[in-house]
Design an enzyme around this catalytic site. Sequence first.
Site, PDB file in Angstrom:
ATOM      1  N   ASP A 222       4.018 -23.509  34.405  1.00  0.00           N
ATOM      2  CA  ASP A 222       5.174 -24.130  33.768  1.00  0.00           C
ATOM      3  C   ASP A 222       6.147 -23.067  33.255  1.00  0.00           C
ATOM      4  O   ASP A 222       5.731 -22.012  32.765  1.00  0.00           O
ATOM      5  CB  ASP A 222       4.676 -24.983  32.596  1.00  0.00           C
ATOM      6  N   GLU A 283       6.791 -22.955  38.688  1.00  0.00           N
ATOM      7  CA  GLU A 283       7.958 -23.763  38.369  1.00  0.00           C
ATOM      8  C   GLU A 283       9.022 -22.798  37.851  1.00  0.00           C
ATOM      9  O   GLU A 283       9.146 -22.569  36.655  1.00  0.00           O
ATOM     10  CB  GLU A 283       7.637 -24.813  37.300  1.00  0.00           C
TER      11      GLU A 283
END
Length: 560
Positions: A222, A283
């Site tokens: 993330d 990401e």
Amino acid sequence: MTLQHSTAPAAHDASATPAWWRDAVVYQVYPRSFADSNGDGMGDLPGITARLPYIAGLGVDAIWLSPFYPSPQHDGGYDVSDYTDVDPRFGSLADADALIARAHELGLKVIVDIVPNHSSSEHELFQAALAAGPGSPERDMYVFAEGKGEHGELPPNNWTSIFHGEAWTRVTEPDGTPGQWYLHLFDTTQPDWNWENPAVHELFERVLRFWLDRGADGFRVDVAHGMVKPEGLPDAQVNSEGLIDIPEGEVPIYFDNDGVVDIYRQWRPILDSYEGDRMMVLEAWIPEHRLPQYIGQDRAHQSFNFGFLQARWGVETMRRAIEKPLALADAVDSPTTWVLSNHDVIRHATRYGFAPDHRFGEGLSREEVPDAELGLLRARAASLLMLALPGSAYLYQGEELGLPEVADIPDELREDPAHKRAGVPGRDGCRVPLPWQQDAPAFGFSPTGESWLPQPEVFGQLAADAQEGVEGSTLELYRTAIRLRSELGLGRPTAPLAFLEDLPAPVLGLTRGDVVVLVNTGEEDLELPTHLREAELLVASAPSAPGTLPADTTLWLRRR
């Protein structure tokens, strides 16, 4: 008609079995909204485990689990208070072990989310930092700084949060006086780790090993471009409106700093030391040209190609979103990833219902009314195009049912911090619990009919059991396309991708070996080129009469 080649086979050893992640279809599970086993209205790990045969039945290769760690849930679980346990709302570590084991029995790999840019403010290390005070080793685990102004009453710099508002919050010191400020690029409850501190590196290396030892096959990282901040925490440039100035195609000053890549160089040997081709996918919302800096043999395995997700409906934009990422990834011998929806963006069955706009962030307001029929038609066509491309494809739960974004959620039920901080609709609309059974309470999501977000009536028509075995349904389209993709090796680079030239203006065409993919982005049905009228129709995203390419439709053809 002429062919223009855009990419050649990758240079990895053809004699070796390709790593599974190079051409995998990965299904993202958002645990809160997938399946509720205990009736409390929130999805959980046992619910996911019970539905794994459905996921395996799609023909996918892996699942990616969004965070299920202990969390106060201020940001849907991305505010982690313990990286090595399971939130009781979702189950237990034993439930996680059972899920991983069952997935492996079904031939599914398991990718878990890791959140290294920030923790929850309830994490024991942040609480220790608050208690220890300035200059302490505990406080050095996070990004703390002195404020500006005569009494430190102003933030250390002018950075703003991704969730709107300031990116700094001032703390009250243990002696009760106003003190330092801590950085949170997201919500105030998500303080940023200090990656200049070796102890933070050691912490996350232990976290990686914890989940690898439990059988995780990889990690989705993330905010993978965000951990390392620019030296000295300088102010960002501002525009005439006093807002942070971000040139088109670039990112804010606190993202995409070179030191981030060094973290992946440290992590890669850890993953490589385990059997089974363990992997990480990033990401990273970064400028396209920066992609090769993040991936490669000694760095991350993959990074999401968000340009494809952002591309508007049309030949030029979609072609560019395919051509350039392929070239960039091939340059470092990494497969490209393709994605159209996830838990952070407006579902593509809704996005494509707006013309010509194609906004993908900040959620859908009640005043915005897309053309639902057009949106689903184009979404099916875009998905069929995506599944024909070389590399890995990432699907978001419910897209195989054609689920739309949900706008009609009462404000008091919305949980997205961007909504709470700035009043924007936020991301809750793509996180509404899935419909499994047309005539069951909560459409089969929960045995009690409880659901943490309300499901619209249309979800009943789109429920999995309403589409099961129904020719032409979106569910069966996905199953067919994923099966053919595997049988024909379309995810592999062995058949070079070539674009077709001299087609009618609204048509995007490409070949993968003897498979021809045609996408009609126009409003009128067209006749197929003469030499393709006798080709075998493998699959169509919408009903297609022989010899025709309907509007807003993708065809896979095989030349005889």
